[in-house]
Write an enzyme that holds these catalytic residues in place. Sequence first.
Site, PDB file in Angstrom:
ATOM      1  N   HIS A 143       0.827  -1.202   0.000  1.00 53.74           N
ATOM      2  CA  HIS A 143       0.000   0.000   0.000  1.00 53.74           C
ATOM      3  C   HIS A 143       0.866   1.258   0.000  1.00 53.74           C
ATOM      4  CE1 HIS A 143      -3.102  -2.903   1.058  1.00 53.74           C
ATOM      5  NE2 HIS A 143      -4.030  -1.960   0.871  1.00 53.74           N
ATOM      6  N   HIS A 194       1.008  -3.125   9.447  1.00 54.58           N
ATOM      7  CA  HIS A 194       2.409  -3.283   9.078  1.00 54.58           C
ATOM      8  C   HIS A 194       3.288  -2.732  10.190  1.00 54.58           C
ATOM      9  CE1 HIS A 194       2.525  -4.713   4.888  1.00 54.58           C
ATOM     10  NE2 HIS A 194       1.382  -4.053   4.714  1.00 54.58           N
ATOM     11  N   ASP A 245       8.428  -1.770   7.656  1.00 57.07           N
ATOM     12  CA  ASP A 245       7.805  -2.122   6.370  1.00 57.07           C
ATOM     13  C   ASP A 245       7.472  -0.860   5.576  1.00 57.07           C
ATOM     14  OD1 ASP A 245       7.930  -4.616   7.471  1.00 57.07           O
ATOM     15  OD2 ASP A 245       5.797  -4.723   7.956  1.00 57.07           O
TER      16      ASP A 245
END
Length: 520
Positions: free
Chosen positions: A301, A344, A348
């Site tokens: 994302h 996350h 990340d």
Amino acid sequence: MDVDIIKWSNKEVMELLHKEKISSFIKDICKSQDIDGQCLLSFVDRDFYDYPFEQLKLGERKRFILLIKKLQRNNRKAMYELGLCEDQTLNNPATNINFVGTNLSHLSYNLHNQLQSELYATNTECISTYTPDVKASKLKPEVWKTAIALGYVFLVTWVTAVVMVIVHDKVPDMKKYPPLPDLFLDNVPHIPWAFDMCEITGSFLLAIWLVVLFFHKHRFIILRRFFALAGTVFLLRCFTMLITSLSVPGSHLKCEPRFYPPADDLTVWGRRLRQAYDIWSGAGMSVRGVRTCGDYMFSGHTVALTLLNFFITEYTSRSLYLLHILTWVMNMFGIFFILAAHEHYSIDVFIAFYITSRLFLYYHTLSNNQALMQSDSSRTRIWFPLLSFFESEVDGIVPNEYEGPMEIVNNLKQWLIQFVIDVKKSSMAKIAGTKLQEGAAMGEYSVVRLVDGIKRNLSLIEEYKSSRQRLVTLDKTVQAGMLDELPDSDLRHRNIAELTSDTLFREFSNPPSPIMKKNI
């Protein structure tokens, strides 16, 4: 000589080129283009590489460049009168080679740095009134390359979906491996709706990007750049997900490996591919029902948000600073929503933003400065194969030029008309090819028939020869039989030569005797 060169006609220029032993090809160009003295002084670096000098050999081009630079250095006063130099050039005889404008795409990186340091070291250098033009001189749409880039990103996203299914089945046990310590997650409470807000923010960025793409004049070039970078980043993400399986970042996530009922490997992989298709068709978004675990390093994302932000800010006008501020705010808020949802780890998100931004900058730095890429083309082809392939026909910065709705419609009409014409031409060519094949087949059939006729004629000739030989043999046998039937008295009194044709026919008119029949 300072002022006289301004009055030079094409004849004087040709005499100079002849005196300096410049190639005849350059002479023909200068004669056909009507180059006079003022034109020689106004040459800029880009002119040596554009039409009509683009076909010059390296030695011819270098000798011509040195001659022009020498003329410009020795005629500073004349250049000032033409408005090509500022007044301070008359105070110092030192002249920079860059004083008539530089096209950075045709100079080496080291030479450019050296010239810039010399330019800023002293204030007495000759300053050009021309601004450097590093925009691309040729921008072909090359739709087929964009189609290849689209296929590349489709393939990579499918591989990513399959890898996400595999890592989901390898996710560590939450009871045995609790969430890792994280500076942000440990100090920010979990917000359940934050991840959906992240995807909504990304959808807004995607809508803005599609609008920019629709109105941009060079939409196919920037679209294949987007596909190439997106595919490369997500392909790298496949490796990082497979190498190390991180524990689940939040206790609210219900993640555990899938257990398949006893079946053969083909059935298990069929179910995995079905799950991969669900992820791929849903674009990996939770708002579309996709829920995965284990795909943490690094955040997909964040990659999507960062790519959209960078492409919007790069391919819109610098005057639209409010739009750029908006896209950056949406990018940062999207990252915040990812962390607030505890989907996350902080590492990340950080690694995803860093890798995406660096790849974007590296790609555009090399594509905007073709001299840097071409000076080490072998290494570029090895380490940046997609860049070397997709940017081979782009020799500079892609300008932000836009088309209105009416212009887009007119271009679409022209494209459709040209497409129909090409289809008709191809159909006519196909018909002509078919007719040509039929004509060739008929010609081949005629040749075969001709050869067969010749063979039959030859066989008839041979048959005629053999028949004639048999007739000669038969004639001799008949004559021999007739001689046998004649009495000896006749043979004594008459000669065979005396047997005329009338006699022979008369003899044949009577029925043959048994002896003659036997001889025949």
